[in-house]
Scaffold this motif. Sequence first.
Motif, PDB file in Angstrom:
ATOM      1  N   GLY A 343     -26.198 -23.162  17.611  1.00  0.00           N
ATOM      2  CA  GLY A 343     -27.189 -24.346  17.882  1.00  0.00           C
ATOM      3  C   GLY A 343     -27.485 -24.783  19.344  1.00  0.00           C
ATOM      4  O   GLY A 343     -28.308 -25.549  19.281  1.00  0.00           O
ATOM      5  N   VAL A 344     -27.189 -24.236  20.512  1.00  0.00           N
ATOM      6  CA  VAL A 344     -27.437 -24.652  21.756  1.00  0.00           C
ATOM      7  C   VAL A 344     -27.868 -23.197  22.402  1.00  0.00           C
ATOM      8  O   VAL A 344     -27.482 -22.206  22.444  1.00  0.00           O
ATOM      9  N   LEU A 345     -29.043 -23.541  23.346  1.00  0.00           N
ATOM     10  CA  LEU A 345     -29.356 -22.507  24.125  1.00  0.00           C
ATOM     11  C   LEU A 345     -28.550 -22.103  25.391  1.00  0.00           C
ATOM     12  O   LEU A 345     -28.192 -23.326  26.099  1.00  0.00           O
ATOM     13  N   VAL A 346     -27.679 -21.168  25.411  1.00  0.00           N
ATOM     14  CA  VAL A 346     -27.065 -20.693  26.600  1.00  0.00           C
ATOM     15  C   VAL A 346     -27.003 -19.341  27.220  1.00  0.00           C
ATOM     16  O   VAL A 346     -27.808 -18.517  26.295  1.00  0.00           O
ATOM     17  N   PRO A 347     -26.772 -19.129  28.293  1.00  0.00           N
ATOM     18  CA  PRO A 347     -26.632 -18.080  28.798  1.00  0.00           C
ATOM     19  C   PRO A 347     -25.664 -17.003  28.379  1.00  0.00           C
ATOM     20  O   PRO A 347     -24.449 -17.473  28.444  1.00  0.00           O
ATOM     21  N   LEU A 348     -26.070 -15.799  27.764  1.00  0.00           N
ATOM     22  CA  LEU A 348     -25.014 -14.945  27.013  1.00  0.00           C
ATOM     23  C   LEU A 348     -24.041 -14.081  28.115  1.00  0.00           C
ATOM     24  O   LEU A 348     -23.131 -13.588  27.474  1.00  0.00           O
ATOM     25  N   ASP A 349     -24.689 -13.880  29.335  1.00  0.00           N
ATOM     26  CA  ASP A 349     -23.976 -12.744  30.161  1.00  0.00           C
ATOM     27  C   ASP A 349     -23.343 -13.399  31.236  1.00  0.00           C
ATOM     28  O   ASP A 349     -22.910 -12.874  32.386  1.00  0.00           O
ATOM     29  N   HIS A 350     -22.837 -14.704  31.231  1.00  0.00           N
ATOM     30  CA  HIS A 350     -21.985 -15.272  32.126  1.00  0.00           C
ATOM     31  C   HIS A 350     -20.823 -16.222  31.411  1.00  0.00           C
ATOM     32  O   HIS A 350     -21.009 -16.613  30.413  1.00  0.00           O
ATOM     33  N   ASP A 351     -19.547 -15.823  32.071  1.00  0.00           N
ATOM     34  CA  ASP A 351     -18.350 -16.521  31.489  1.00  0.00           C
ATOM     35  C   ASP A 351     -18.416 -18.001  31.661  1.00  0.00           C
ATOM     36  O   ASP A 351     -19.364 -18.582  32.668  1.00  0.00           O
ATOM     37  N   PRO A 352     -17.493 -18.754  30.907  1.00  0.00           N
ATOM     38  CA  PRO A 352     -17.749 -20.128  31.093  1.00  0.00           C
ATOM     39  C   PRO A 352     -17.418 -20.598  32.247  1.00  0.00           C
ATOM     40  O   PRO A 352     -17.847 -21.932  32.733  1.00  0.00           O
ATOM     41  N   ALA A 353     -16.478 -20.201  33.051  1.00  0.00           N
ATOM     42  CA  ALA A 353     -15.940 -20.683  34.391  1.00  0.00           C
ATOM     43  C   ALA A 353     -17.097 -20.652  35.249  1.00  0.00           C
ATOM     44  O   ALA A 353     -17.404 -21.537  36.089  1.00  0.00           O
ATOM     45  N   GLU A 354     -17.940 -19.398  35.310  1.00  0.00           N
ATOM     46  CA  GLU A 354     -19.040 -19.307  36.355  1.00  0.00           C
ATOM     47  C   GLU A 354     -20.097 -20.380  36.015  1.00  0.00           C
ATOM     48  O   GLU A 354     -20.841 -20.940  36.880  1.00  0.00           O
ATOM     49  N   ILE A 355     -20.218 -20.709  34.799  1.00  0.00           N
ATOM     50  CA  ILE A 355     -21.388 -21.478  34.213  1.00  0.00           C
ATOM     51  C   ILE A 355     -21.096 -23.121  34.745  1.00  0.00           C
ATOM     52  O   ILE A 355     -21.905 -23.660  35.406  1.00  0.00           O
ATOM     53  N   ARG A 356     -19.770 -23.183  34.648  1.00  0.00           N
ATOM     54  CA  ARG A 356     -19.031 -24.596  35.005  1.00  0.00           C
ATOM     55  C   ARG A 356     -19.410 -24.879  36.643  1.00  0.00           C
ATOM     56  O   ARG A 356     -19.718 -25.805  37.191  1.00  0.00           O
ATOM     57  N   ARG A 357     -19.130 -23.732  37.307  1.00  0.00           N
ATOM     58  CA  ARG A 357     -19.235 -23.813  38.899  1.00  0.00           C
ATOM     59  C   ARG A 357     -20.709 -24.017  39.057  1.00  0.00           C
ATOM     60  O   ARG A 357     -21.180 -24.637  40.075  1.00  0.00           O
ATOM     61  N   GLU A 358     -21.623 -23.095  38.483  1.00  0.00           N
ATOM     62  CA  GLU A 358     -23.253 -23.549  38.769  1.00  0.00           C
ATOM     63  C   GLU A 358     -23.534 -24.641  38.334  1.00  0.00           C
ATOM     64  O   GLU A 358     -24.573 -25.191  39.246  1.00  0.00           O
ATOM     65  N   GLU A 359     -23.152 -25.212  37.499  1.00  0.00           N
ATOM     66  CA  GLU A 359     -23.508 -26.546  36.899  1.00  0.00           C
ATOM     67  C   GLU A 359     -23.247 -27.528  38.025  1.00  0.00           C
ATOM     68  O   GLU A 359     -23.852 -28.581  38.172  1.00  0.00           O
ATOM     69  N   LEU A 360     -21.876 -27.594  38.438  1.00  0.00           N
ATOM     70  CA  LEU A 360     -21.452 -28.358  39.538  1.00  0.00           C
ATOM     71  C   LEU A 360     -22.066 -28.120  40.761  1.00  0.00           C
ATOM     72  O   LEU A 360     -22.630 -29.223  41.374  1.00  0.00           O
ATOM     73  N   LEU A 361     -22.669 -27.098  41.067  1.00  0.00           N
ATOM     74  CA  LEU A 361     -23.527 -26.793  42.309  1.00  0.00           C
ATOM     75  C   LEU A 361     -24.961 -27.394  41.965  1.00  0.00           C
ATOM     76  O   LEU A 361     -25.319 -27.978  43.124  1.00  0.00           O
ATOM     77  N   ALA A 362     -25.545 -27.158  40.941  1.00  0.00           N
ATOM     78  CA  ALA A 362     -26.640 -27.867  40.934  1.00  0.00           C
ATOM     79  C   ALA A 362     -26.581 -29.373  40.900  1.00  0.00           C
ATOM     80  O   ALA A 362     -27.617 -30.002  41.203  1.00  0.00           O
ATOM     81  N   ALA A 363     -25.560 -29.888  40.197  1.00  0.00           N
ATOM     82  CA  ALA A 363     -25.394 -31.469  40.435  1.00  0.00           C
ATOM     83  C   ALA A 363     -25.267 -31.742  41.694  1.00  0.00           C
ATOM     84  O   ALA A 363     -25.625 -33.197  42.124  1.00  0.00           O
ATOM     85  N   LEU A 364     -24.831 -30.962  42.715  1.00  0.00           N
ATOM     86  CA  LEU A 364     -24.620 -31.354  43.962  1.00  0.00           C
ATOM     87  C   LEU A 364     -26.089 -30.986  44.950  1.00  0.00           C
ATOM     88  O   LEU A 364     -25.966 -30.514  46.161  1.00  0.00           O
ATOM     89  N   THR A 365     -27.122 -30.651  43.998  1.00  0.00           N
ATOM     90  CA  THR A 365     -28.373 -30.251  44.633  1.00  0.00           C
ATOM     91  C   THR A 365     -28.574 -29.090  45.109  1.00  0.00           C
ATOM     92  O   THR A 365     -29.181 -28.640  46.170  1.00  0.00           O
ATOM     93  N   GLY A 366     -27.860 -28.173  44.717  1.00  0.00           N
ATOM     94  CA  GLY A 366     -27.551 -26.639  45.177  1.00  0.00           C
ATOM     95  C   GLY A 366     -28.713 -26.116  44.204  1.00  0.00           C
ATOM     96  O   GLY A 366     -29.284 -26.455  43.262  1.00  0.00           O
TER      97      GLY A 366
END
Length: 470
Positions: A343-366
């Motif tokens: 029930g949530v829109l997610v990227p299907l071709d990225h593993d959870p660890a990569e998604i967490r790193r990218e979300e942290l990067l976005a939170a740091l204005t990356g």
Amino acid sequence: MLTGTAFEDSRPSFWPRVREIAVPPSMIETATARRTAGDWAGACAAAGFDVDLDLRTVTRVHGSGLAARLRADLRRLAPDLLRWHMPRTAPDGLLRAGTTVTLARYDEPGRSRPVRLVVRTAPAWAEAGQRISLTVWDGLTPHGPGYGPRGYRPPDRRFRLDLHRHVWDADRSDELRLRAGADRAGPSEGPLPRWASPVPGPERFALGRWADEAALLLAAEGRPAGGEVTVRLGGRYRLLLDVRVSPGRQGEGGGTSEVRSARIVRAGACAGIPVLPDAATWVLPDLELLRSGLVAPERLHPLVAAALAPGTPQSGCPGADHHDVPRVVDCRGARHRIGLVGGVLVPLDHDPAEIRREELLAALTGTPLPCLRVIDVAHRRPDCLDDIRDRLAHGDSAGALAGVEKMLGAGALLRDGDLRDLLTDAARQRVRHGLFRAGLADPGPREPVTARERLRDGVHRSRPRNAACH
């Protein structure tokens, strides 16, 4: 006067959209099922009506005879068909705010004023949700027990449907073909009547029906031999028709009617003269859409389609059989998928660890992955934002939320952005309408913002005063 921009340009553009979302197929289906089962109150609830009448109160105040006639009309009422034909205004095609429409009149011996079955729309400041109130009006106790809250206006002579039962009475809906002039040639295909020369933009009006409709109006007003009738041409001018009715032969009844003359006069010169209802003044929008090919017959209300295009197959509710299809995104030289998981829109071709790193990067204005950027845009300003806004403005909250869930999933948490602001504001406006219904809110001295303005792009645009579209 009614300008060409306000009327001619807006009708072809907004009526197809109004016919698509203002009375959604799911509403028609549910209201029809409840009506055919004998549950008129349930049909009203399904069609977005608030029932502000109590039959026991009507019986006590007006007697059992009138209450029986009222009950019979309520059982024939098709609220979804009535919503389809209710007067609307440009440029959005929303229900005309602050209007009381007479559906039926019940004369009582010894009473100077008839009791009326009416429907009412809220004033502009409380019109969120496009709710319609159903009640009775006797001219004396419009706000007593069982009559609904204050804030509604008295019945409008211009918007009356007691002479047009085919637009709300399911048993008489087949009369629409004759009353709309569907068997006649289009306005641009035949010669205009000789008396029509003063009429501005005659192609907009149902001129071929005016004589007969005026005769019905005059007979209802106790003038069976004819008389004068006014037609509204704008805020300042009226067309004064001189109508004569010739009685039919012995035993035939009916008779013939004709317009002998027509002239334009000031609005103030028509006091006391019957007003031709809007339902008889303009060409039926559905007939215009069919003739111009802007809508297919199966996209109309089933009762309207049966009258105007007999034999039209009925289509199912659009979108009922959709299925989720993953979207494809170009992400760092590869084609990745985005879809709903749990029930949530997610990227299907990225593993959870990569998604967490990218979300942290976005939170740091990356700059995050393109897949995450696409999801973020879908939350903040999706491609279907205009469709959701339109559905909320027309009261189709279920359709709007279904569109959001189809795009983001039922379990998604909305992020800050236009979509969240739109849904939050719509909820606040619905609360405001509820306060109005409860008698706990009023517009106050300085309340320029209406519900439709709040649901737009944040730009305040005034509604044209004379942009009546039905």
